[in-house]
Design an enzyme around this catalytic site. Structure first.
Site, mmCIF file in Angstrom:
data_model
loop_
_atom_site.group_PDB
_atom_site.id
_atom_site.type_symbol
_atom_site.label_atom_id
_atom_site.label_comp_id
_atom_site.label_asym_id
_atom_site.label_seq_id
_atom_site.Cartn_x
_atom_site.Cartn_y
_atom_site.Cartn_z
ATOM 1 N N SER A 1 0.832 -1.206 0.000
ATOM 2 C CA SER A 1 0.000 0.000 0.000
ATOM 3 C C SER A 1 0.862 1.250 0.000
ATOM 4 C CB SER A 1 -0.888 -0.007 1.249
ATOM 5 O OG SER A 1 -1.491 1.244 1.463
ATOM 6 N N TYR B 1 -2.864 -0.483 10.054
ATOM 7 C CA TYR B 1 -2.951 -1.137 8.743
ATOM 8 C C TYR B 1 -1.689 -0.896 7.938
ATOM 9 C CZ TYR B 1 -3.938 -1.522 3.775
ATOM 10 O OH TYR B 1 -3.837 -1.811 2.433
ATOM 11 N N LYS C 1 1.647 -3.553 6.508
ATOM 12 C CA LYS C 1 2.238 -3.641 5.166
ATOM 13 C C LYS C 1 3.741 -3.341 5.223
ATOM 14 C CE LYS C 1 -1.619 -4.565 3.049
ATOM 15 N NZ LYS C 1 -1.839 -5.910 2.448
#
Length: 330
Positions: free
Chosen positions: A117, A141, A145
């Site tokens: 991302s 989040y 990643k």
């Protein structure tokens, strides 16, 4: 025939990529726990319902098949939710990905295309973000990643893994053939929320944050069509099959659109004066994320087929209208 394992292939981007692989004649196996994916979207290849945190389900996906590579999409992906439920995100996203890497090693599979991302980037957010821009995740989040990218880089340095980490910017749109589209429950992404409001399926849209340091005060994002993302995954797989180098690659159009600009584009495409009300910023959101895709062009031959935000919205609009009709049919 060798097999491509697609984790999360019943979800939005995974299903589009599975369809593209199947159209190329590749043998596809989808592994999805259907917690956020949809069985009817996993129609391209064999579906195995199972969780990455279940070792037996993981081994079943590999055993008896000549798995050549893995395309890993399976992850929880809502920034705001990750701020509210950090432990769940670390357990699910990192735990699942690490279990997958361990299973790949057990079964002798080296090639991995990983869904990363653009949220791994940190300030400053001006200009186009290249792959060597400073990293500084702003949400749990994004940290999942970032940390998985580090784990893969360490394994690659140790000669255990060949990988491409595709740093998506904002995925949007729908299958141009109308067979697949974006279906999240609950929905949190801007474009589908706008289109649902245009269809009368929800009330006014909340515009989160109007005081960002941008020309119109709303956050700016780089929108990329889901079909272009699917093509990029196929290209990344081909890159690894050619023995290409491992590392991160941006996937974006290099064009930033503010939330207000996307709202006006959606109004133009739908012909509906979509109602909007302002709301405070959401935790974990960056003011501006626009990507430099130079590396993707050079390394993967990446050329977006849908660079115009109106074309992206138009394909999504066609999908959502079809979905709305399907739900009302007897």
């Amino acid at each position: 025939m060798s097999t491509i394992l697609v984790t999360g292939g019943a979800g939005y981007i995974g299903s589009h990529t599975a369809k593209r692989l199947a159209a190329m004649g590749r043998n596809v196996v989808v592994l999805d726990n259907l917690s956020t994916g949809h069985r009817d979207l996993a129609r391209y290849g064999d579906l195995l319902v199972g969780d990455l945190l279940d070792p037996a389900a993981l081994d079943q996906a590999f055993e008896g098949r000549r798995v050549e590579a893995v395309l890993h999409f399976a992850a929880a992906s809502q920034v705001g939710e990750s701020v509210r439920q950090p432990l769940r995100y670390y357990q699910n996203n990192m735990g699942g990905a690490l279990a997958l890497l361990a299973a790949m090693r057990r079964h002798g599979v080296r090639r991995l295309v990983f869904s990363s991302s653009c949220s791994v980037y940190g300030p400053p957010f001006e200009g186009l973000l290249t792959e060597d821009h400073p990293l500084g995740p702003l949400s749990p989040y994004a940290w999942t990643k970032r940390m998985m990218e580090q784990a893969m880089a360490d394994m690659a340095a140790n000669g255990e893994l060949d990988y491409v980490a595709l740093r998506y910017f904002n995925a949007a749109g729908a299958d141009p053939e109308g067979e697949l589209g974006e279906r999240h429950e609950p929905e949190t992404h801007l474009i589908p929320l706008l289109l649902q409001a245009a269809l009368g399926l929800r009330g006014e849209l909340e515009l989160f944050g109007t005081d960002y340091p941008t020309p119109d005060g709303t956050a700016i994002r780089d929108y990329i069509h889901v079909q272009d993302l699917a093509e990029a995954h196929v290209s990344a797989l081909a890159h690894l099959e050619r023995g290409g180098q491992s590392g991160p690659v941006n996937l974006g159009n290099g064009q930033g659109h503010s939330v207000r600009q996307v709202i006006e584009a959606a109004r133009a495409v739908t012909g509906v004066d979509i109602p909007v009300r302002t709301a405070p910023r959401r935790a974990g959101d960056s003011p501006r994320l626009v990507g430099d895709a130079t590396k993707a062009r050079a390394m993967l031959g990446f050329r977006p087929a849908f660079p115009d935000i109106r074309d992206i919205i138009a394909t999504a609009w066609a999908w959502h209208r079809t979905e709305a009709r399907r739900k009302t049919e007897p």
